[in-house]
Scaffold this motif. Structure first.
Motif, short mmCIF file in Angstrom:
data_model
loop_
_atom_site.label_atom_id
_atom_site.label_comp_id
_atom_site.label_asym_id
_atom_site.label_seq_id
_atom_site.Cartn_x
_atom_site.Cartn_y
_atom_site.Cartn_z
N GLY A 85 0.62 -1.18 0.07
CA GLY A 85 -0.14 -0.09 -0.15
C GLY A 85 0.84 1.19 0.10
O GLY A 85 0.58 2.45 0.07
N LYS A 130 4.13 1.49 -4.24
CA LYS A 130 5.12 0.91 -5.18
C LYS A 130 4.62 0.90 -6.66
O LYS A 130 5.25 1.16 -7.75
N GLY A 131 3.45 0.13 -6.94
CA GLY A 131 2.81 -0.16 -8.08
C GLY A 131 2.63 1.34 -8.87
O GLY A 131 2.88 1.28 -10.04
N THR A 132 1.80 2.07 -8.03
CA THR A 132 1.46 3.47 -8.76
C THR A 132 2.38 4.23 -9.31
O THR A 132 2.58 4.71 -10.29
N THR A 149 6.20 -8.36 -9.57
CA THR A 149 6.04 -9.71 -9.45
C THR A 149 4.51 -9.88 -9.02
O THR A 149 4.08 -11.08 -9.37
N ARG A 155 -0.57 -12.39 -10.06
CA ARG A 155 -1.92 -12.34 -10.30
C ARG A 155 -2.60 -12.71 -11.88
O ARG A 155 -3.50 -13.32 -11.92
N GLU A 194 0.96 -14.42 2.43
CA GLU A 194 2.41 -15.03 2.90
C GLU A 194 3.11 -14.89 1.45
O GLU A 194 2.76 -14.91 0.30
N VAL A 251 5.29 -15.93 -1.71
CA VAL A 251 5.32 -17.14 -2.47
C VAL A 251 6.86 -17.61 -2.64
O VAL A 251 7.79 -16.88 -2.63
N LEU A 295 9.69 -18.30 -8.12
CA LEU A 295 9.79 -16.79 -8.51
C LEU A 295 11.09 -16.42 -9.37
O LEU A 295 11.40 -15.65 -10.06
N GLY A 311 8.03 -5.00 -6.05
CA GLY A 311 7.63 -6.17 -5.20
C GLY A 311 8.95 -6.96 -5.15
O GLY A 311 8.68 -8.15 -4.87
N ARG A 347 12.05 -9.11 -1.85
CA ARG A 347 11.42 -9.07 -0.67
C ARG A 347 11.78 -9.61 0.41
O ARG A 347 11.07 -9.72 1.55
N GLN A 377 16.52 -12.89 -1.67
CA GLN A 377 16.20 -12.61 -3.15
C GLN A 377 17.03 -11.21 -3.63
O GLN A 377 17.62 -11.34 -4.78
N ARG A 404 -9.03 -0.13 -1.55
CA ARG A 404 -8.76 -0.56 -2.84
C ARG A 404 -9.75 -1.90 -3.16
O ARG A 404 -10.28 -1.89 -4.12
N ARG A 434 -8.49 -5.09 -3.44
CA ARG A 434 -8.17 -6.30 -4.09
C ARG A 434 -8.43 -7.48 -3.45
O ARG A 434 -8.79 -7.50 -2.28
N ARG A 440 0.24 -9.50 5.74
CA ARG A 440 1.10 -9.08 4.78
C ARG A 440 1.96 -8.07 5.57
O ARG A 440 3.19 -8.07 5.06
N ARG A 475 2.28 11.43 0.59
CA ARG A 475 2.03 12.62 -0.11
C ARG A 475 1.24 12.51 -1.33
O ARG A 475 1.20 11.26 -2.02
P1 AP5 Z 1 -0.12 0.55 -4.83
O1 AP5 Z 1 0.65 1.34 -5.65
O2 AP5 Z 1 -0.90 -0.54 -5.30
O3 AP5 Z 1 0.79 0.20 -3.58
P2 AP5 Z 1 1.83 -1.01 -3.41
O4 AP5 Z 1 2.75 -0.64 -2.71
O5 AP5 Z 1 2.09 -1.55 -4.83
O6 AP5 Z 1 1.09 -2.04 -2.66
P3 AP5 Z 1 0.34 -3.38 -3.01
O7 AP5 Z 1 -0.61 -3.92 -2.10
O8 AP5 Z 1 0.19 -3.84 -4.48
O9 AP5 Z 1 1.87 -4.20 -2.54
P4 AP5 Z 1 2.06 -5.50 -2.19
O10 AP5 Z 1 3.47 -5.62 -1.98
O11 AP5 Z 1 1.41 -5.92 -1.10
O12 AP5 Z 1 1.48 -6.41 -3.26
P5 AP5 Z 1 2.34 -7.20 -4.73
O13 AP5 Z 1 1.17 -7.03 -5.46
O14 AP5 Z 1 3.46 -6.77 -4.75
O15 AP5 Z 1 -1.23 1.39 -4.05
C1 AP5 Z 1 -2.20 0.96 -3.12
C2 AP5 Z 1 -3.27 1.88 -2.89
O16 AP5 Z 1 -3.07 3.07 -2.44
C3 AP5 Z 1 -3.92 1.99 -4.42
O17 AP5 Z 1 -5.49 2.12 -4.39
C4 AP5 Z 1 -3.28 3.15 -4.94
O18 AP5 Z 1 -4.29 4.02 -5.79
C5 AP5 Z 1 -3.43 4.12 -3.47
N1 AP5 Z 1 -2.06 5.29 -3.56
C6 AP5 Z 1 -0.86 4.97 -3.94
N2 AP5 Z 1 -0.23 6.03 -3.85
C7 AP5 Z 1 -0.75 6.61 -3.07
C8 AP5 Z 1 -0.70 8.07 -2.40
N3 AP5 Z 1 0.55 8.79 -2.73
N4 AP5 Z 1 -1.67 8.94 -1.92
C9 AP5 Z 1 -2.79 8.08 -1.76
N5 AP5 Z 1 -3.22 7.11 -2.17
C10 AP5 Z 1 -1.95 6.30 -3.18
O19 AP5 Z 1 2.34 -8.64 -3.95
C11 AP5 Z 1 0.92 -9.42 -3.93
C12 AP5 Z 1 1.70 -10.83 -3.25
O20 AP5 Z 1 2.37 -11.66 -4.28
C13 AP5 Z 1 2.35 -10.75 -1.96
O21 AP5 Z 1 1.67 -10.91 -0.86
C14 AP5 Z 1 2.92 -12.10 -2.13
O22 AP5 Z 1 2.11 -13.32 -1.82
C15 AP5 Z 1 2.97 -12.38 -3.77
N6 AP5 Z 1 4.77 -11.68 -4.02
C16 AP5 Z 1 4.59 -10.59 -4.99
N7 AP5 Z 1 5.93 -10.38 -4.81
C17 AP5 Z 1 6.56 -11.57 -4.36
C18 AP5 Z 1 8.28 -11.97 -3.98
N8 AP5 Z 1 9.32 -11.06 -4.70
N9 AP5 Z 1 8.26 -12.78 -3.29
C19 AP5 Z 1 7.39 -13.57 -2.76
N10 AP5 Z 1 6.20 -13.40 -2.85
C20 AP5 Z 1 5.67 -12.23 -3.63
#
Ligand code: AP5
Length: 187
Positions: free
Chosen positions: A14, A17-19, A35, A40, A61, A63, A68, A89, A92, A96, A131, A133, A144, A172
């Motif tokens: 949250g 990172k993705g944004t 990742t 997904r 948890e 993966v 990966l 992502g 992690r 890695q 969000r 998801r 998480r 911000r």
């Molecule tokens: P967003 O930009 O999506 O934030 P994020 O940091 O990318 O959050 P994620 O929930 O996607 O990260 P994550 O690390 O849990 O998930 P991931 O997909 O990597 O923003 C979040 C929300 O905030 C959005 O609604 C956005 O609009 C809003 N927002 C953003 N910036 C803002 C701002 N400045 N102000 C206000 N609002 C804002 O991983 C998912 C799963 O995949 C993991 O749990 C794990 O099971 C697996 N996985 C992924 N990578 C690995 C790895 N390397 N090793 C093992 N498992 C992995």
């Protein structure tokens, strides 16, 4: 001028990172490698990887690495990544991060710039709940975040010790966060 670069986004779930990765990859015309997104997509397509990954992702948890690491190696070897890439992502865990360091050496790729997005926990939870998801329910979000503190936060020190860590206030508006990241890249 912005150099061709390998950029790694660190930060809790949250933190944006993705944004940020999406906007920057578009404006810099480099590959955005998420990742989470790759996994997904595999789930949506019902691939063997997706079926295995979903069990872990639904619980919040990580993966396992055996699902990966080859995937990252293949992705960084693709032609669109040769101009530059943003990793969102990955890595992690410290394991890695070590794997990535060796891989980049093997692939003879650019040294990486690491940006850690800092956002208070209550803001993270609020953003993720809004969000909605599949893994954004309260139980999975808490897990998480716990996994992040236990397994991912040590990666910050890993890069700090190597002298390429940059911290950015992610609490911000997104445009201001992007401006700060671009400033880091142009130094
Ligand atoms: P967003 O930009 O999506 O934030 P994020 O940091 O990318 O959050 P994620 O929930 O996607 O990260 P994550 O690390 O849990 O998930 P991931 O997909 O990597 O923003 C979040 C929300 O905030 C959005 O609604 C956005 O609009 C809003 N927002 C953003 N910036 C803002 C701002 N400045 N102000 C206000 N609002 C804002 O991983 C998912 C799963 O995949 C993991 O749990 C794990 O099971 C697996 N996985 C992924 N990578 C690995 C790895 N390397 N090793 C093992 N498992 C992995």
């Amino acid at each position: 001028m912005i150099k061709t670069i390998g950029l790694i986004f660190l930060g809790p779930p949250g933190s944006g990172k993705g944004t940020q990765a999406q906007v920057l990859a578009q404006s810099l015309e480099i590959a955005h490698i998420s990742t989470g997104e790759i996994l997904r997509q595999a789930i949506t397509q019902n691939t063997p990887l997706g079926l295995k990954a979903q069990i872990y992702m639904d619980k919040g948890e990580l993966v396992p690495d055996e699902l990966l690491l080859n995937l990252i190696k293949d992705r960084l070897s693709q032609s669109d990544a040769q101009k530059g890439w943003i990793l969102d992502g990955f890595p992690r865990t410290v394991d890695q991060a070590c794997f990535l360091e060796q891989l980049l050496e093997q692939l003879n790729q650019f040294s990486e710039c690491v940006v850690n997005l800092e956002v208070p926990e209550e803001v993270l939870i609020q953003r993720l709940l809004e969000r909605g998801r599949q893994d954004d329910n309260e139980t999975t979000i808490r897990r998480r975040l716990q996994v992040y503190h236990e397994q991912t936060a040590p990666v910050i020190d890993y890069y700090r010790q190597r002298g390429n860590l940059n911290s950015v206030n992610g609490n911000r508006p997104p445009e201001q966060v992007s401006t700060s990241v671009k400033e880091i890249l142009t130094v």
